[in-house]
Scaffold this motif. Structure first.
Motif, short mmCIF file in Angstrom:
data_model
loop_
_atom_site.label_atom_id
_atom_site.label_comp_id
_atom_site.label_asym_id
_atom_site.label_seq_id
_atom_site.Cartn_x
_atom_site.Cartn_y
_atom_site.Cartn_z
N UNK A 37 0.83 -1.20 0.00
CA UNK A 37 0.00 0.00 0.00
C UNK A 37 0.87 1.26 0.00
N UNK A 38 1.94 1.23 0.78
CA UNK A 38 2.84 2.39 0.83
C UNK A 38 3.48 2.63 -0.54
N UNK A 39 3.94 1.55 -1.17
CA UNK A 39 4.56 1.67 -2.49
C UNK A 39 3.56 2.11 -3.54
N UNK A 40 2.32 1.62 -3.45
CA UNK A 40 1.28 1.99 -4.42
C UNK A 40 0.97 3.49 -4.32
N UNK A 41 0.87 4.00 -3.09
CA UNK A 41 0.58 5.42 -2.89
C UNK A 41 1.72 6.28 -3.42
N UNK A 42 2.96 5.93 -3.05
CA UNK A 42 4.13 6.73 -3.46
C UNK A 42 4.30 6.71 -4.98
N UNK A 43 4.11 5.54 -5.60
CA UNK A 43 4.28 5.44 -7.06
C UNK A 43 3.19 6.20 -7.80
N UNK A 44 1.98 6.23 -7.21
CA UNK A 44 0.89 7.00 -7.83
C UNK A 44 1.19 8.49 -7.77
N UNK A 45 1.72 8.95 -6.63
CA UNK A 45 2.10 10.36 -6.51
C UNK A 45 3.21 10.73 -7.49
N UNK A 46 4.15 9.77 -7.69
CA UNK A 46 5.27 10.02 -8.59
C UNK A 46 4.92 9.75 -10.05
N UNK A 47 3.69 9.25 -10.29
CA UNK A 47 3.22 8.92 -11.63
C UNK A 47 4.15 7.92 -12.32
N UNK A 48 4.63 6.96 -11.55
CA UNK A 48 5.49 5.90 -12.08
C UNK A 48 4.63 4.66 -12.28
N UNK A 49 4.13 4.46 -13.50
CA UNK A 49 3.16 3.40 -13.77
C UNK A 49 3.78 2.02 -13.60
N UNK A 50 5.08 1.87 -13.91
CA UNK A 50 5.73 0.56 -13.78
C UNK A 50 5.72 0.09 -12.33
N UNK A 51 6.23 0.93 -11.42
CA UNK A 51 6.26 0.56 -10.01
C UNK A 51 4.86 0.54 -9.40
N UNK A 52 3.95 1.39 -9.93
CA UNK A 52 2.58 1.40 -9.40
C UNK A 52 1.89 0.07 -9.68
N UNK A 53 2.06 -0.46 -10.88
CA UNK A 53 1.46 -1.74 -11.21
C UNK A 53 2.05 -2.88 -10.39
N UNK A 54 3.36 -2.84 -10.17
CA UNK A 54 3.99 -3.88 -9.34
C UNK A 54 3.47 -3.82 -7.90
N UNK A 55 3.33 -2.61 -7.38
CA UNK A 55 2.82 -2.45 -6.01
C UNK A 55 1.38 -2.95 -5.91
N UNK A 56 0.56 -2.61 -6.89
CA UNK A 56 -0.83 -3.10 -6.89
C UNK A 56 -0.88 -4.62 -6.98
N UNK A 57 0.02 -5.19 -7.78
CA UNK A 57 0.05 -6.65 -7.92
C UNK A 57 0.42 -7.32 -6.59
N UNK A 58 1.35 -6.72 -5.86
CA UNK A 58 1.69 -7.25 -4.53
C UNK A 58 0.50 -7.08 -3.57
N UNK A 59 -0.29 -6.03 -3.76
CA UNK A 59 -1.49 -5.88 -2.94
C UNK A 59 -2.46 -7.02 -3.20
N UNK A 60 -2.58 -7.43 -4.47
CA UNK A 60 -3.44 -8.57 -4.80
C UNK A 60 -2.97 -9.82 -4.06
N UNK A 61 -1.65 -10.06 -4.09
CA UNK A 61 -1.09 -11.23 -3.40
C UNK A 61 -1.40 -11.15 -1.90
N UNK A 62 -1.21 -9.98 -1.32
CA UNK A 62 -1.44 -9.82 0.12
C UNK A 62 -2.90 -10.05 0.47
N UNK A 63 -3.82 -9.49 -0.32
CA UNK A 63 -5.25 -9.71 -0.06
C UNK A 63 -5.61 -11.18 -0.17
#
Length: 610
Positions: free
Chosen positions: A131-157
């Motif tokens: 969640x922390x990485x997803x928020x930071x990557x969204x603020x930085x508009x880094x789609x590559x890291x944002x998608x990876x962070x969201x994918x890890x959120x899927x795994x965690x859920x």
């Protein structure tokens, strides 16, 4: 006095020279580290990177925060590649604590922390970090890291049994990926999504994604991490009880681990091979692989994985009727379990310990271990139950979007059942209103729908006839029959043999559904160009036989020139960059050609590429 001045001058020169040398050395390390950080992670020269990164970390007071953070990021990458998740986590956390002002570097370190948490089974920490990485990557508009962070959120859920959230996030990831395919690290992201599907019990989807990763790694020559890819694939095959495929995938993982000297990864593969061989009742071979894995895990102090090996060894020794060795490993596993958070696969230890204590009449200990087993089982059972329902839903539909909708509906239904009475009544009213509306609309359009269904049925029948070719048994029957009739009544026939020369390659890269679509397309092309009196059928996968009575070779060649042109110009969208390559042979039997199969053998050997 002069001598003292000379000594002082000499000392000053030496100090200046040493400082200049040190400064040059530090600058060289900084440049090399910056260069290594930009390397493709699959092409990192491990030992050279280790030497430079360790020097930077040892003399960190000489370097900037960004340089130190990069050193820890590289050390974490190498540790993870070698299979040491604990060291990878520690290095990534150290790098994260340095306080770099480079946002992209911060994101890289956060994702390394998330990756290590997942490997260690720390799913609560994984969720927070993702969640922390997803928020930071969204603020930085880094789609590559944002998608990876969201994918890890899927795994965690998924691993926390929040399946509705997991599926919703997975849908979001796949939607964003479709919109930004050129802006992401596809290999890394596909592996994370494959892990998400694995933890949602969608093992077939996971395998399909990992096969694509293997293909991408092979084409891009990024094979240093292939051992982990094959390990993930093997685990999915193991869950499906496809033990032969699991064995082959673990074996591939072992070979790549040895090629790149990844000892811990090799031990993971040995553990997997041992577990597969146990299921196949090849206990002696299983023992050899498990003992090898045990030695490596012991050497690297990987307690959780060593526990898995001990449990498997106990089962193997029991199967070999070597009770004393089995009990030794079982009791060793019991000691290890005291300091480890057990996974769902490891709780069988307590069931084995219960049987052990009962065998020796130790009733209090048996009751204690049985209660431990029940406690752990109840904590994992709801997850297993929901995963099974998700897996069942996935098998009932081929459409991915529909599958996600079914899973979300299932979660919504669970929430409705536990809602307050007011919401239940509102839901019931809504459902009844929709049902009544649907019934009213259905009555109005009933006749129209009947008419549409009839038209659809007629169209489907037409489509089926276009894509139909005689199957192998029927093909052999009409070929032999028509051949003999033509010889008996002495009229001309022409026999054509067509083969898809790259069928085996297509079979390796694509699934059965895609191959069926290709076969249907070929059948449609053939039926569009043949006359009603012509015979066409399948000999085997990728091989076709044709018989044209009362025609000459020239007439038949004209037909097949049109067929060849149609196949060459046909675009097979589901094959991607692959094409359908065919070869063809056409001939008419002479008076001497008595046996139909001898003649067929001759024309199949004289086939020419198209």
């Amino acid at each position: 006095m002069m001598r003292q001045l000379l000594k002082l001058l000499l000392c000053c020169c030496l100090q200046v020279s040493a400082a200049a040398h040190s400064s040059t050395h530090d600058q060289n390390n900084r440049q090399r580290l910056d260069s290594y950080y930009l390397y493709d992670k699959d092409a990192l020269p491990f030992q050279e990177v280790l030497n430079v990164a360790q020097q930077v970390v040892s003399d960190r007071h000489l370097y900037s925060e960004n340089t130190i953070a990069k050193a820890f990021a590289l050390l974490s990458e190498i540790a993870f590649a070698r299979g040491n998740a604990a060291a990878a986590l520690q290095f990534a956390q150290y790098g994260n604590e340095v306080g770099s002002n480079n946002v992209e570097l911060q994101l890289n370190l956060l994702l390394q922390v998330a990756r290590a948490y997942y490997a260690q089974g720390n799913y609560i920490a994984l969720k927070d970090t993702a969640h922390q990485a997803a928020w930071l990557s969204e603020q930085a508009q880094n789609i590559n890291y944002h998608l990876q962070a969201l994918a890890y959120s899927v795994v965690a859920y998924a691993l926390s049994a929040d399946y509705a959230l997991a599926i919703a996030e997975l849908s979001k990831v796949e939607r964003l990926l479709n919109q930004n395919q050129n802006s992401v690290d596809q290999i890394t992201l596909l592996e994370i999504i494959a892990e998400a599907h694995f933890n949602l019990a969608e093992y077939e989807n996971s395998i399909e994604l990992l096969k694509r990763v293997v293909k991408l790694r092979s084409e891009l020559a990024k094979t240093s991490a292939m051992a982990r890819t094959f390990q993930l694939m093997a685990l999915a095959y193991y869950q499906l009880q496809q033990y032969d495929d699991a064995y082959n995938a673990f074996w591939q993982s072992l070979q790549f681990s040895k090629q790149y000297q990844l000892d811990i990864r090799a031990a993971f593969a040995e553990l997997g091979l041992g577990q597969v061989l146990y299921q196949q009742q090849k206990y002696t071979q299983a023992k050899a692989h498990l003992l090898s894995a045990d030695a490596t895990f012991k050497q690297n102090n990987l307690t959780s994985h060593k526990l898995s090996v001990k449990i498997s060894l106990a089962k193997v020794f029991y199967a070999l009727s070597q009770e004393s060795e089995a009990e030794q490993h079982l009791l060793s596993a019991q000691l290890l379990a005291e300091n480890v958070t057990l996974t769902a696969d490891q709780i069988e230890l307590y069931a084995m310990l219960t049987d052990y204590h009962l065998l020796y009449g130790q009733l209090p200990q048996a009751i204690d271990t049985q209660s431990q087993y029940l406690k752990h089982y109840q904590s994992f059972y709801p997850k297993a139950s929901v995963k099974q329902s998700l897996a069942t839903a996935a098998k009932k539909t081929r459409d991915k979007t529909k599958q996600l909708a079914l899973n979300l509906a299932e979660q919504s239904q669970l929430r409705i059942e536990y809602s307050e009475k007011y919401y239940q009544q509102q839901t019931l009213i809504t459902v009844l209103s929709v049902a009544l509306t649907s019934l009213f609309v259905g009555i109005i359009f009933w006749r129209l729908r009947q008419h549409q269904q009839q038209r659809s049925h007629n169209y489907q029948q037409l489509e089926i006839s276009k894509t139909y070719l005689a199957q192998p048994a029927a093909t052999k029957r009409w070929y032999q029959q028509q051949y003999k009739i033509a010889r008996k009544y002495q009229y001309d026939i022409v026999v054509a043999y067509l083969v898809v020369t790259n069928w085996q390659e297509l079979s390796f890269h694509f699934n059965a559904k895609t191959l069926a679509d290709v076969s249907a397309a070929l059948a449609t092309i053939v039926n569009e160009h043949l006359d009603d009196e012509d015979y066409a059928g399948i000999i085997s996968d990728g091989e076709y036989l044709f018989l044209c009575p009362h025609q000459t070779t020239t007439q038949v060649s004209t037909k097949f020139e049109a067929i060849k042109k149609a196949i060459k110009t046909r675009f097979f969208a589901n094959l991607g960059d692959y094409s359908v390559n065919i070869s063809l042979s056409i001939d008419s039997p002479s008076v001497q050609d008595i046996d139909p199969y001898v003649f067929l053998s001759r024309i199949s050997e004289s086939i020419d590429p198209v």
